[in-house]
Design an enzyme around this catalytic site. Structure first.
Site: not given
Ligand code: PNW
Length: 441
Positions: A168, A351
């Protein structure tokens, strides 16, 4: 769950995902150096519950138990990340052998149980010494990343079954450098573009480094969010397109050889001749991380942003307040195919998952029917995309374990397995049993 889940193609990869800083703990053991997430988590006020990843799920010491959970679940793959500061404590120079030893043991334990190791090289835990030298704002970090990739591949390249360079890069840019709510906590808003370019450049250089050492396929894991335009003015549609370019195309157009979307990335001080060719190095798989769609409309007059993000009505919500919208996953997968056509490699959903406030009942069991419904809906969406002709070859649930959820600390539980942090006791939730029965009927 009225109708039975349709079958998935033979050889479909079933997996679960985690990341190093969120589960490992052992933050100061065996020569690991500090990362930007150690610094950030230890800064007052950054994490909602004041916690850190110092111990997290103590996976560094309990990996054998966690591999047994994976094997009993029946997944064919496990996506984990490698902590760069375990391998290179200051981000440069020779490898720290005991850091690599840990991943060597983990990979062998997985292979012994017939679980394919899928290794992500960068899941946001940049060595602090590199941040002090400019981090991803500095072009040099891209070259450092390729050197690190070379060290990892030299040790694990014979056994890792799929490489994922970056996790990401959009979220790392936007939350970490644009809005400052993730490490390293920079507040650059739209001036964070160099962080996009240097991550992508590092990805491209790492692809060559990995290919020189390993015959395994190479991927990147991008975060995508289909845009729902709210409002029906031209300004709303323009705002929707601007958000789509930023979230969904900024990192994918150049990877697939189309260069940066219009209006983004034309700063010649950052994008040099030849960079776009490095970034467009062919990849074997596109990793797709999906959580939810985004509602967008035109910004109020005088806003510094070209769009406004608005909550989407009419969906159930997770404990993160994120809408549960499985239709968004089908739309996203079909949309990637329609946008990129023959340029698009096979997709693996790297994911997909949800947070709920899961607590053990009096008998110690953890019931999470919402997570079962979430996964059921999202898997049906993947199946529909496959039926529509999209080449989707795998699906990884985020996450194996409840773990340290970045700025949310321990307050958000994404696991198929409940973790009681004071005792580190692992309790498979009902969703774990549901997935196990689905994978191995
Ligand atoms: C992902 N948003 O993070 C990450 O790859 C993981 O490490 C994380 O634990 C998981 O999603 C759940 O959050 C994100 O704000 C963090 O859109 C924030 C966002 C999206 C993905």
């Amino acid at each position: 769950m009225t109708t039975p889940m349709p079958e998935f193609p033979a050889g479909f990869r079933w997996g679960v995902s985690t990341s190093a800083y969120q589960i490992e703990g052992a933050a100061r053991e065996d020569g690991r150096g500090p990362s930007i997430w150690d610094t950030f988590a230890h800064s007052p006020g950054r994490i909602v519950d004041g916690s850190t990843g110092d111990v997290a799920c103590d996976h560094y010491h309990r990996y054998a138990e966690d591999v047994a959970l994976l094997a009993d679940l029946g997944v064919s793959a496990y996506r984990f990340s490698i902590a760069w500061p375990r391998v290179q404590p200051t981000g440069t120079g020779a490898a720290n052998p005991s850091g690599l030893d840990f991943y060597d043991r983990l990979v062998d334990a997985l292979l012994e149980r017939d679980v394919d190791p899928v290794a992500t090289l960068f899941h946001w835990d940049l060595p602090q010494a590199l941040e002090d030298a400019g981090g991803w704002l500095a072009r040099d970090t891209a070259a450092r990343f390729a050197e690190y990739a070379d060290l990892v591949a030299a040790r694990l390249g014979d056994r890792v079954k799929l490489w994922i360079t970056l996790n990401e890069p959009f979220i790392h840019m936007s939350l970490g450098h644009g809005m400052g709510v993730h490490a390293p906590g920079r507040l650059l808003l739209f001036d964070a573009f160099p962080v996009a370019h240097h991550q992508l450049l590092g990805h491209g250089l790492a692809v060559s480094a990995l290919r020189a050492r390993s015959s395994s396929p190479v991927a990147i894991a991008n975060n995508y969010s289909p845009v729902r335009v709210l409002g029906d003015t031209d300004a709303d549609r323009v705002a929707g397109a601007a958000y789509d370019a930023l979230h969904n195309r900024l990192f994918t157009d150049p990877l697939l050889g189309l260069g940066y979307p219009r209006g983004q990335g034309f700063d010649p001080g950052v994008v040099r001749d030849g960079d776009l060719d490095v970034i467009a190095a062919p990849i074997d798989v596109l990793g797709v991380n999906y959580y939810n769609p985004t509602g967008v409309r035109a910004a109020e007059e005088g806003s510094p942003l070209p769009f406004e993000i608005v909550p989407l009505d009419g969906y159930p919500r997770t404990a993160f307040d994120w809408p549960v919208a499985p239709d968004g996953l089908r739309e996203l997968l079909v949309g990637l195919r329609d946008s990129y056509g023959d340029r698009l490699p096979p997709i693996q959903v790297t994911e997909s998952g949800c947070a709920y406030d899961d607590v053990p009942d009096v008998t110690g069991r953890v019931h999470d029917p919402e997570r079962i419904a979430y996964l059921d809906g999202h898997l049906r969406a993947v199946r529909e995309a496959i039926d529509a002709g999209v080449d989707v070859t795998g699906y990884f649930v985020w996450s194996l374990l409840d773990n340290w959820e970045w700025a949310e600390g321990f307050t958000k539980r994404f696991g198929l397995v409940h973790v009681d942090y004071p005792t580190q006791r692992r309790t498979p939730k009902s969703s774990y049993a549901w997935l196990r029965d689905l994978i191995r009927p």
